[in-house]
Design a protein around this motif. Sequence first.
Motif, PDB file in Angstrom:
ATOM      1  N   SER A 187       0.839  -1.189   0.000  1.00 43.85           N
ATOM      2  CA  SER A 187       0.000   0.000   0.000  1.00 43.85           C
ATOM      3  C   SER A 187       0.880   1.247   0.000  1.00 43.85           C
ATOM      4  O   SER A 187       2.114   1.167   0.031  1.00 43.85           O
ATOM      5  CB  SER A 187      -0.917  -0.001   1.221  1.00 43.85           C
ATOM      6  OG  SER A 187      -0.157   0.088   2.410  1.00 43.85           O
ATOM      7  N   ALA A 188       0.244   2.419  -0.039  1.00 38.30           N
ATOM      8  CA  ALA A 188       1.022   3.663   0.013  1.00 38.30           C
ATOM      9  C   ALA A 188       1.804   3.755   1.318  1.00 38.30           C
ATOM     10  O   ALA A 188       2.975   4.173   1.331  1.00 38.30           O
ATOM     11  CB  ALA A 188       0.086   4.862  -0.137  1.00 38.30           C
ATOM     12  N   ALA A 189       1.183   3.340   2.423  1.00 38.91           N
ATOM     13  CA  ALA A 189       1.892   3.333   3.701  1.00 38.91           C
ATOM     14  C   ALA A 189       3.023   2.309   3.701  1.00 38.91           C
ATOM     15  O   ALA A 189       4.092   2.547   4.269  1.00 38.91           O
ATOM     16  CB  ALA A 189       0.917   3.041   4.838  1.00 38.91           C
ATOM     17  N   GLY A 190       2.795   1.156   3.063  1.00 39.84           N
ATOM     18  CA  GLY A 190       3.843   0.145   2.989  1.00 39.84           C
ATOM     19  C   GLY A 190       5.042   0.611   2.180  1.00 39.84           C
ATOM     20  O   GLY A 190       6.194   0.358   2.556  1.00 39.84           O
ATOM     21  N   ARG A 191       4.779   1.314   1.072  1.00 40.22           N
ATOM     22  CA  ARG A 191       5.895   1.845   0.277  1.00 40.22           C
ATOM     23  C   ARG A 191       6.668   2.910   1.037  1.00 40.22           C
ATOM     24  O   ARG A 191       7.891   3.012   0.910  1.00 40.22           O
ATOM     25  CB  ARG A 191       5.359   2.414  -1.040  1.00 40.22           C
ATOM     26  CG  ARG A 191       4.834   1.355  -2.002  1.00 40.22           C
ATOM     27  CD  ARG A 191       4.571   1.951  -3.366  1.00 40.22           C
ATOM     28  NE  ARG A 191       3.530   2.969  -3.338  1.00 40.22           N
ATOM     29  CZ  ARG A 191       2.232   2.726  -3.495  1.00 40.22           C
ATOM     30  NH1 ARG A 191       1.826   1.462  -3.697  1.00 40.22           N
ATOM     31  NH2 ARG A 191       1.339   3.695  -3.472  1.00 40.22           N
ATOM     32  N   ALA A 192       5.972   3.701   1.838  1.00 40.06           N
ATOM     33  CA  ALA A 192       6.665   4.709   2.639  1.00 40.06           C
ATOM     34  C   ALA A 192       7.453   4.078   3.779  1.00 40.06           C
ATOM     35  O   ALA A 192       8.498   4.586   4.178  1.00 40.06           O
ATOM     36  CB  ALA A 192       5.647   5.714   3.191  1.00 40.06           C
ATOM     37  N   PHE A 193       6.944   2.966   4.309  1.00 39.81           N
ATOM     38  CA  PHE A 193       7.595   2.327   5.455  1.00 39.81           C
ATOM     39  C   PHE A 193       8.786   1.463   5.045  1.00 39.81           C
ATOM     40  O   PHE A 193       9.710   1.255   5.844  1.00 39.81           O
ATOM     41  CB  PHE A 193       6.556   1.469   6.194  1.00 39.81           C
ATOM     42  CG  PHE A 193       7.097   0.747   7.396  1.00 39.81           C
ATOM     43  CD1 PHE A 193       7.509   1.440   8.515  1.00 39.81           C
ATOM     44  CD2 PHE A 193       7.195  -0.639   7.400  1.00 39.81           C
ATOM     45  CE1 PHE A 193       8.007   0.777   9.624  1.00 39.81           C
ATOM     46  CE2 PHE A 193       7.693  -1.307   8.494  1.00 39.81           C
ATOM     47  CZ  PHE A 193       8.100  -0.600   9.619  1.00 39.81           C
ATOM     48  N   ARG A 194       8.815   0.976   3.818  1.00 37.77           N
ATOM     49  CA  ARG A 194       9.834  -0.006   3.415  1.00 37.77           C
ATOM     50  C   ARG A 194      11.265   0.504   3.543  1.00 37.77           C
ATOM     51  O   ARG A 194      12.117  -0.199   4.127  1.00 37.77           O
ATOM     52  CB  ARG A 194       9.560  -0.472   1.986  1.00 37.77           C
ATOM     53  CG  ARG A 194      10.553  -1.539   1.513  1.00 37.77           C
ATOM     54  CD  ARG A 194      10.094  -2.229   0.273  1.00 37.77           C
ATOM     55  NE  ARG A 194      10.926  -3.360  -0.051  1.00 37.77           N
ATOM     56  CZ  ARG A 194      10.643  -4.278  -0.957  1.00 37.77           C
ATOM     57  NH1 ARG A 194       9.506  -4.191  -1.636  1.00 37.77           N
ATOM     58  NH2 ARG A 194      11.457  -5.283  -1.190  1.00 37.77           N
ATOM     59  N   PRO A 195      11.628   1.679   3.021  1.00 39.57           N
ATOM     60  CA  PRO A 195      13.029   2.105   3.184  1.00 39.57           C
ATOM     61  C   PRO A 195      13.436   2.260   4.642  1.00 39.57           C
ATOM     62  O   PRO A 195      14.581   1.963   5.005  1.00 39.57           O
ATOM     63  CB  PRO A 195      13.075   3.440   2.434  1.00 39.57           C
ATOM     64  CG  PRO A 195      11.657   3.902   2.334  1.00 39.57           C
ATOM     65  CD  PRO A 195      10.845   2.671   2.249  1.00 39.57           C
ATOM     66  N   HIS A 196      12.523   2.697   5.494  1.00 40.42           N
ATOM     67  CA  HIS A 196      12.842   2.820   6.916  1.00 40.42           C
ATOM     68  C   HIS A 196      13.013   1.442   7.555  1.00 40.42           C
ATOM     69  O   HIS A 196      13.845   1.277   8.462  1.00 40.42           O
ATOM     70  CB  HIS A 196      11.753   3.606   7.628  1.00 40.42           C
ATOM     71  CG  HIS A 196      11.574   5.001   7.101  1.00 40.42           C
ATOM     72  ND1 HIS A 196      12.440   6.029   7.405  1.00 40.42           N
ATOM     73  CD2 HIS A 196      10.639   5.534   6.254  1.00 40.42           C
ATOM     74  CE1 HIS A 196      12.046   7.145   6.794  1.00 40.42           C
ATOM     75  NE2 HIS A 196      10.963   6.860   6.088  1.00 40.42           N
ATOM     76  N   ALA A 197      12.230   0.466   7.102  1.00 41.93           N
ATOM     77  CA  ALA A 197      12.385  -0.896   7.619  1.00 41.93           C
ATOM     78  C   ALA A 197      13.746  -1.466   7.248  1.00 41.93           C
ATOM     79  O   ALA A 197      14.415  -2.113   8.070  1.00 41.93           O
ATOM     80  CB  ALA A 197      11.266  -1.788   7.080  1.00 41.93           C
ATOM     81  N   GLU A 198      14.181  -1.226   6.006  1.00 38.79           N
ATOM     82  CA  GLU A 198      15.501  -1.697   5.604  1.00 38.79           C
ATOM     83  C   GLU A 198      16.605  -1.012   6.402  1.00 38.79           C
ATOM     84  O   GLU A 198      17.585  -1.645   6.804  1.00 38.79           O
ATOM     85  CB  GLU A 198      15.684  -1.458   4.105  1.00 38.79           C
ATOM     86  CG  GLU A 198      14.742  -2.301   3.243  1.00 38.79           C
ATOM     87  CD  GLU A 198      14.836  -1.937   1.773  1.00 38.79           C
ATOM     88  OE1 GLU A 198      15.464  -0.894   1.463  1.00 38.79           O
ATOM     89  OE2 GLU A 198      14.307  -2.691   0.938  1.00 38.79           O
TER      90      GLU A 198
END
Length: 448
Positions: A187-198
């Motif tokens: 989702s849009a939130a998932g795409r925003a969260f992914r670089p921070h998760a990495e």
Amino acid sequence: MVSPPSGCSVQLERRGRVDGPGLQQCSRAGAAVRRRLQVNGARAAARRAAVETAEQRLARPVVSASASRAHLRLHRPCPSTWPHCARGRGARQTHCFYRPDKLSRSERSFTGGIIGPYRARRAHKRGEWVEIGQVEAFLAVGTFGGFRRAADALRVTQPAISARIRALEQSLGVPLFVRSQSGLTLSAAGRAFRPHAEQLLHAVAQARQAVHDLRPASGGALQIAAALSICTYVLPDVLKRFQAAHPKVMITVRSGHSKEVLEMVLAGEAEIGLARSLHHPEVETLSLRDDPLVLVTRPESKVARARRVRLDDVAAQPLIFFDRGSSDWTLTHGLFRRAGLVPNVVLEVETIETAKRMVERGMGLAFLPHLAVVNEIRRRRLVALELSDAEPLSRSLDVIHPRQRPLSQEALGLLKTLRAAVGEEAGSPRRQARKANASPVNGSRPSG
């Protein structure tokens, strides 16, 4: 007063008199009944006391030291004049404030308005926690595009992955994935969260490494897993340098496909892995350099004169493929499949070196790793061709190691040697050879 047993009374009434033996028997029976009643009464009292103690413990909440005085006042026993307070005979007064069944509707509304927000604030703080396992599950699902494949990659069950994703979404307060006809996507939130998760997992790995570096070096052995082409064309020079700097370290090298290298690293059979374009939630990936697949032919062939060719013309030429099922084989076949072409494969071999020798003999064209043919291109034994109407088959040479296990001093030394070797090669005449022999990955024309 306890009356004698009924059997004795009936017997005395029938006889009309009281004899000595009968009276003694009835007296003994009455004493036994009284003793039994006393024992039962003591047991009942003990049970009542245990129940009341348990109720008091359940009703009394745990109050932190930071609770306000207002909250502390609410935990005090209520006055004896309140009718809803439960009192047992001889029992201590219970904390009726947390006894909803003992409160009226207005009192429940009043106490709920005070205690509800207090509990909600505590639950909200617990919900803000994000665990490392949840972040790993999120990246695995995002990378592999499904819960089942993510569970296989992390070696856990699918319900465990679902539970971690659900807990993470509840902590963040937003859905991270969207289900559609095409499958599971971020989702849009998932795409925003992914670089921070990495970045988070990378920071955790660095923290483990920093703590591990404080320990004394163990020394002794170093296990490496590498793709076969990397073992052949990269490791010999690198390990020669490394052994000169670390002569007491015993090195073990195991080879396989990129997927097999990843499995060996995850299983702990190798401390460090060398492969191409590998990404996994449980490993740290460091890209050293690009290693594209280059279309090569012998200088005497007809297509070598043009230097720029179309993909359909290449499909009509005799082609040599190598290592069926590998990532190189899949990339090459995918190039023709996406263009709707069927390649004219005349020969399939096992190794890159065999395919290179076949090309040198003029048996056909081949897509080979640049590391494997750079010396032959420099010596004009092979010619690199540029594809004018197709995307480059680009790949990266990667170093991987587990995030959960810090690198030893020996592995860090090998990584330093690898970086130095790659940096020197980037500044060597190889770059000039690529300019003179138009590689298909950069789209540049030959300079002369």
